[in-house]
Design a protein around this motif. Sequence first.
Motif, mmCIF file in Angstrom:
data_model
loop_
_atom_site.group_PDB
_atom_site.id
_atom_site.type_symbol
_atom_site.label_atom_id
_atom_site.label_comp_id
_atom_site.label_asym_id
_atom_site.label_seq_id
_atom_site.Cartn_x
_atom_site.Cartn_y
_atom_site.Cartn_z
ATOM 1 N N ALA A 1 27.449 21.433 -10.085
ATOM 2 C CA ALA A 1 26.473 22.402 -10.581
ATOM 3 C C ALA A 1 26.591 22.577 -12.097
ATOM 4 O O ALA A 1 27.521 22.077 -12.734
ATOM 5 C CB ALA A 1 26.701 23.735 -9.876
ATOM 6 N N ALA A 2 25.627 23.345 -12.652
ATOM 7 C CA ALA A 2 25.548 23.553 -14.103
ATOM 8 C C ALA A 2 26.860 24.095 -14.678
ATOM 9 O O ALA A 2 27.307 23.673 -15.754
ATOM 10 C CB ALA A 2 24.408 24.521 -14.408
ATOM 11 N N ASN A 3 27.483 25.003 -13.953
ATOM 12 C CA ASN A 3 28.699 25.619 -14.458
ATOM 13 C C ASN A 3 29.825 24.595 -14.662
ATOM 14 O O ASN A 3 30.539 24.614 -15.673
ATOM 15 C CB ASN A 3 29.154 26.696 -13.464
ATOM 16 C CG ASN A 3 30.172 27.600 -14.057
ATOM 17 O OD1 ASN A 3 29.913 28.216 -15.083
ATOM 18 N ND2 ASN A 3 31.339 27.640 -13.443
ATOM 19 N N GLU A 4 29.964 23.671 -13.704
ATOM 20 C CA GLU A 4 31.000 22.629 -13.815
ATOM 21 C C GLU A 4 30.679 21.700 -14.988
ATOM 22 O O GLU A 4 31.577 21.248 -15.701
ATOM 23 C CB GLU A 4 31.063 21.806 -12.529
ATOM 24 C CG GLU A 4 31.693 22.541 -11.361
ATOM 25 C CD GLU A 4 33.192 22.732 -11.525
ATOM 26 O OE1 GLU A 4 33.868 21.821 -12.014
ATOM 27 O OE2 GLU A 4 33.679 23.826 -11.163
ATOM 28 N N LEU A 5 29.386 21.424 -15.169
ATOM 29 C CA LEU A 5 28.978 20.590 -16.291
ATOM 30 C C LEU A 5 29.307 21.306 -17.607
ATOM 31 O O LEU A 5 29.828 20.696 -18.550
ATOM 32 C CB LEU A 5 27.473 20.295 -16.170
ATOM 33 C CG LEU A 5 26.806 19.419 -17.215
ATOM 34 C CD1 LEU A 5 27.511 18.071 -17.351
ATOM 35 C CD2 LEU A 5 25.335 19.170 -16.848
ATOM 36 N N ALA A 6 29.081 22.614 -17.631
ATOM 37 C CA ALA A 6 29.360 23.394 -18.847
ATOM 38 C C ALA A 6 30.852 23.364 -19.192
ATOM 39 O O ALA A 6 31.226 23.231 -20.365
ATOM 40 C CB ALA A 6 28.893 24.840 -18.650
ATOM 41 N N VAL A 7 31.693 23.464 -18.180
ATOM 42 C CA VAL A 7 33.143 23.428 -18.420
ATOM 43 C C VAL A 7 33.519 22.105 -19.091
ATOM 44 O O VAL A 7 34.321 22.055 -20.034
ATOM 45 C CB VAL A 7 33.904 23.587 -17.068
ATOM 46 C CG1 VAL A 7 35.377 23.278 -17.223
ATOM 47 C CG2 VAL A 7 33.697 24.982 -16.488
ATOM 48 N N ARG A 8 32.897 21.030 -18.613
ATOM 49 C CA ARG A 8 33.208 19.710 -19.175
ATOM 50 C C ARG A 8 32.645 19.576 -20.594
ATOM 51 O O ARG A 8 33.262 18.952 -21.462
ATOM 52 C CB ARG A 8 32.653 18.617 -18.253
ATOM 53 C CG ARG A 8 33.492 18.503 -16.955
ATOM 54 C CD ARG A 8 32.692 17.982 -15.784
ATOM 55 N NE ARG A 8 33.483 17.739 -14.590
ATOM 56 C CZ ARG A 8 33.894 18.679 -13.734
ATOM 57 N NH1 ARG A 8 33.623 19.962 -13.955
ATOM 58 N NH2 ARG A 8 34.606 18.365 -12.659
ATOM 59 N N ILE A 9 31.465 20.164 -20.829
ATOM 60 C CA ILE A 9 30.886 20.123 -22.190
ATOM 61 C C ILE A 9 31.839 20.829 -23.149
ATOM 62 O O ILE A 9 32.131 20.333 -24.241
ATOM 63 C CB ILE A 9 29.487 20.802 -22.210
ATOM 64 C CG1 ILE A 9 28.480 19.984 -21.405
ATOM 65 C CG2 ILE A 9 28.995 21.001 -23.650
ATOM 66 C CD1 ILE A 9 27.104 20.647 -21.224
ATOM 67 N N ASP A 10 32.360 21.966 -22.722
ATOM 68 C CA ASP A 10 33.236 22.720 -23.620
ATOM 69 C C ASP A 10 34.591 22.053 -23.811
ATOM 70 O O ASP A 10 35.259 22.270 -24.813
ATOM 71 C CB ASP A 10 33.415 24.154 -23.102
ATOM 72 C CG ASP A 10 32.269 25.046 -23.565
ATOM 73 O OD1 ASP A 10 31.631 24.689 -24.581
ATOM 74 O OD2 ASP A 10 31.992 26.067 -22.921
ATOM 75 N N LEU B 1 21.027 20.679 -16.478
ATOM 76 C CA LEU B 1 21.568 20.366 -17.801
ATOM 77 C C LEU B 1 21.234 21.484 -18.796
ATOM 78 O O LEU B 1 22.098 21.935 -19.562
ATOM 79 C CB LEU B 1 21.003 19.025 -18.298
ATOM 80 C CG LEU B 1 21.357 18.658 -19.734
ATOM 81 C CD1 LEU B 1 22.864 18.508 -19.905
ATOM 82 C CD2 LEU B 1 20.660 17.372 -20.159
ATOM 83 N N ASP B 2 19.978 21.937 -18.779
ATOM 84 C CA ASP B 2 19.586 23.007 -19.710
ATOM 85 C C ASP B 2 20.440 24.251 -19.482
ATOM 86 O O ASP B 2 20.898 24.890 -20.434
ATOM 87 C CB ASP B 2 18.101 23.360 -19.526
ATOM 88 C CG ASP B 2 17.192 22.242 -20.048
ATOM 89 O OD1 ASP B 2 17.681 21.407 -20.835
ATOM 90 O OD2 ASP B 2 16.011 22.205 -19.664
ATOM 91 N N LYS B 3 20.677 24.567 -18.201
ATOM 92 C CA LYS B 3 21.472 25.753 -17.906
ATOM 93 C C LYS B 3 22.919 25.566 -18.379
ATOM 94 O O LYS B 3 23.531 26.479 -18.949
ATOM 95 C CB LYS B 3 21.427 26.014 -16.392
ATOM 96 C CG LYS B 3 21.999 27.347 -16.011
ATOM 97 C CD LYS B 3 21.586 27.754 -14.618
ATOM 98 C CE LYS B 3 22.443 28.922 -14.166
ATOM 99 N NZ LYS B 3 22.735 28.891 -12.743
ATOM 100 N N ALA B 4 23.446 24.356 -18.157
ATOM 101 C CA ALA B 4 24.829 24.080 -18.573
ATOM 102 C C ALA B 4 24.969 24.253 -20.083
ATOM 103 O O ALA B 4 25.943 24.845 -20.572
ATOM 104 C CB ALA B 4 25.223 22.667 -18.160
ATOM 105 N N ILE B 5 23.989 23.749 -20.829
ATOM 106 C CA ILE B 5 24.070 23.852 -22.299
ATOM 107 C C ILE B 5 23.965 25.313 -22.716
ATOM 108 O O ILE B 5 24.632 25.755 -23.664
ATOM 109 C CB ILE B 5 22.978 22.972 -22.966
ATOM 110 C CG1 ILE B 5 23.260 21.493 -22.673
ATOM 111 C CG2 ILE B 5 22.916 23.208 -24.478
ATOM 112 C CD1 ILE B 5 22.210 20.521 -23.155
ATOM 113 N N GLU B 6 23.161 26.068 -21.970
ATOM 114 C CA GLU B 6 23.030 27.505 -22.273
ATOM 115 C C GLU B 6 24.372 28.231 -22.056
ATOM 116 O O GLU B 6 24.808 29.026 -22.879
ATOM 117 C CB GLU B 6 21.974 28.071 -21.331
ATOM 118 C CG GLU B 6 21.433 29.425 -21.680
ATOM 119 C CD GLU B 6 20.509 29.872 -20.540
ATOM 120 O OE1 GLU B 6 19.574 29.122 -20.187
ATOM 121 O OE2 GLU B 6 20.783 30.957 -19.980
#
Length: 630
Positions: A144-153, A179-184
Motif C-alpha cells: 500500500a501507499a504507506n509502505e511505499l512512503a516508508v521506502r521513499i523516505d 503513488l500520489d498518496k505515498a508521495i503526499e
Amino acid sequence: MTFNEIYNRSCENPQAFWGEVAENIFWYKKWGKVLDDSDAPFYKWFTGGETNVCYNAVDLHVEQGRGEQTAIIHDSPVTDSQQKITFNQLKARVARFAGVLVQQGVEKGDRVILYMPMIPEAVIGMLACARIGAVHCVVFGGFAANELAVRIDDCNPKVIVCASCGIEPGRVVEYKPLLDKAIEIANHKPDYCIVYQRPQTRADLINGRDLDWQAAVAKASDADCVSVAATDPLYILYTSGTTGEPKGVVRDTAGGIVSLKWSMKNIYNVEPGEVYWAASDVGWVVGHSYIVYAPLFNGCTTILFEGKPVGTPDPGVFWRVISEHNVKVLFTAPTAFRAIKKEDPNGEYIKKYDLSCLQSLFLAGERTDPDTLNWAKDKLGVLVIDHWWQTETGWAICANCLGIEQLLIKDGSPTRPLPGWQLRALDDFGNEVKTGDIGALVAKLPLPPGTFPGLWNARQRHFDSYLKSFPGYYETGDAGYIDEDGYVFVMSRTDDVINVAGHRLSTGAIEEVLASHPEVAECAVMGVNDDLKGELPVGCLVLNSGIERAPEEIIKESIQLVREKIGPVAAFKLAVVVKRLPKTRSGKILRGTMKKIADNDSWKMPATIDDPAILDEITVALQSLGYAQN
Ligand code: COA
Ligand code: AMP
C-alpha cells in the motif's frame, strides 16, 4: 570434479575459488583484491574492479552473436497477450529508457524507485538504472501507499517509475493514486515520476512532476553503459524485519554478477540459449535474481509471467507456459503448487500438455512440505529440488547442484550448503548443537559474493540484526538442524517474521498497524498454519475499556486498516477480540504458545506465565476462527 571437491576448494581458498569464477564475466577493469577484509566483519568482494550489470546482462550477448535470440517472453494471461523481446530489441529499449533517466538528471549512485507490475517495462527500468549506475529499488505492487512512503523516505529517490495499473484476477489495481498518496505522506519528494500508461487504465499526470513514459522515450536519446565500481550498489530491496521498519537490503554490482552467472550452470544446469522460468514477481528477491539478472547474465531466455498459478484461467496455465515456450527449468514457491494441487488434485491439466522440455522444478521461499514435493514429483516426473535462500543472500544457501553432481534428495531438506557457505547449528551460547539437534542456523563469515554487503544507511542495524549474537557468523534468522550427512533442515524462523504464500511478513509490522486503531489497547499477531499459504496472520485484539461498539465492527476496521497501511499482500483477514493477552511475569506476550494452541501442536504451560487461565480464553477465541480444534 565432484561436488565435495568443489565445495572443499571454495572453503579452503575462497579467494582462489571466486577469483577463478570471476574470470567468466566482463570487466572494464579487473579487481585489485578478490576479498577485502579490511573492515571485518563487513566484507567486500572484488575491490578495485569495475564492471556494469547491464553490459553483462544485455550488450555482451549482442556482441557475442545472440542479438536475435529472445531475451524476454512476456506471457500475460491476465491481459491475454504475449510479447517476445530479442537481446537486440532489449538493448535498444534499455539504452533509450536509460537516456530518459539521464535527461531527468539521474546520475550514478542516485536512487530510482520502480513501482511496477509484471510487464517488460519493469525489467527495462531495472536494467536502465544499472546501465547508468543508478541504484534501483523495486517495490512490490501489492504494498500500500504507506509502505511505499516508508521506502521513499528511506532511500530518497530522485525519480519514481510506475505503471498506470497492475492487473489482479477480477480487478485492475490503479498504481498512480497509490503513488500520489505515498508521495503526499513521505517527507522526501522525488524530482520526477515517469508513468507507463497501460491500455487498461490511463493515469492522470501532474504537470511539471509527472512524465509519460512513451512520450519521454520518443524524445530521448540513448545512454551507454557506464563503468561502475565492483562494490557499488546495484539495488536496494526492502524486506521484513522484526519491526515495522523494513530493512533495505543492498546488493553490490560484481558479487551479484559473479554468483548469479555461476549459479545458472552449476545449480540449475541451464546453458546459454535455454529457457528459464522463475514464476515469482520482480518485487521479490527471486524476481530480481532469477526473473531478471541470472538468466540474462547467462544468455538465457527468461519468462516474465503476469498471472497466477490458478484462475488465469485455470490450474493448467503453468503447463501451458512450459510447453509453449520450451521451458527447461521452473522455479517457484511451494504455495503455487499447493494452489494447483488443490484445484487439480489428479493432475488432469498436466496430461493436456507436452512437458518433455522440462528438466527440473526448483522450489524456495518457504519450507516444502513432503506432500507437495511428492505430488509434484509424481505428477510431473521431473527432479524436484528444494533450495533455501533469503533476500539478504541473493542466491541459494543450500541446494542440490544439478550442474555439478546430483546428490541424494532427502525429503524436507534443501540438501547441503553450496560452495562458499559454511553452516552451523548453534545454541543460545554460540556452541554447536549435537548433529540432528535444532539450533540457530548461522553461516561462517565472510559470506560468498552476491550476498548483501549491508543495509541501506543502516550499518549498526546490520551488525545488530545479523552479526552481533554469534561473533564470526551471519545469523540467518532461521532455525533448523544438520544431519550426519551434512544435509540441512530448515524448520522455522527464530524471530517474528512469518511466511505467507512465499511472502515474508513481519508480525511486528501488522501489530503496529493494529495498535494504531484508536479503540485497540494492545494486540498480538501470530502466523498460524495454513494448507494453501503455509502461514496466515491471525490477530488477537484487546480493546480499550468502556468500548460499547460491537467487536465485529472494530475487527472489520482493523482488517481494513492493515490492508490500507501495509497492503493486500499481508493477507490479514482473521482477528478476534479477547479480554487479555497471555504474558510472562515480565510482560512478554506468549505468541509462540498461542500459535501452538492455534495449530493444535503440543505445548507446555510456560513456567513464567502470569495467569494460566488466560490461555483457556485464548483457546475459545481461536476456536471461533476455526483453529485450536483439539
Ligand atoms: N498488486 C496488487 N495486489 C496484489 C499483488 C500485486 N502485485 N499481488 C497480490 N495482490 C493481492 C491479491 O490480489 C490478494 O488480494 P485479495 O485479498 O483482494 O484477494 C492479496 O494481495 C493476497 O495475494 P496472494 O498472497 O498472492 O494470494 P492469492 O489468493 O491472490 O493467490 C497464490 C494465492 C498461492 C496463488 C499466490 O500467492 C501465488 O501465486 N503465490 C506464489 C508465490 C510467489 O510467487 N512467491 C514469491 C517467492 S518465490
Ligand atoms: P525471503 O527473504 O522473502 O526470500 O524469505 C526468506 C525466508 O523464507 C527464509 O529465511 C526462510 O525462513 C524461508 N525460506 C526460504 N526458502 C526456504 C526453504 N527452501 N525452506 C525453508 N524455508 C525457506
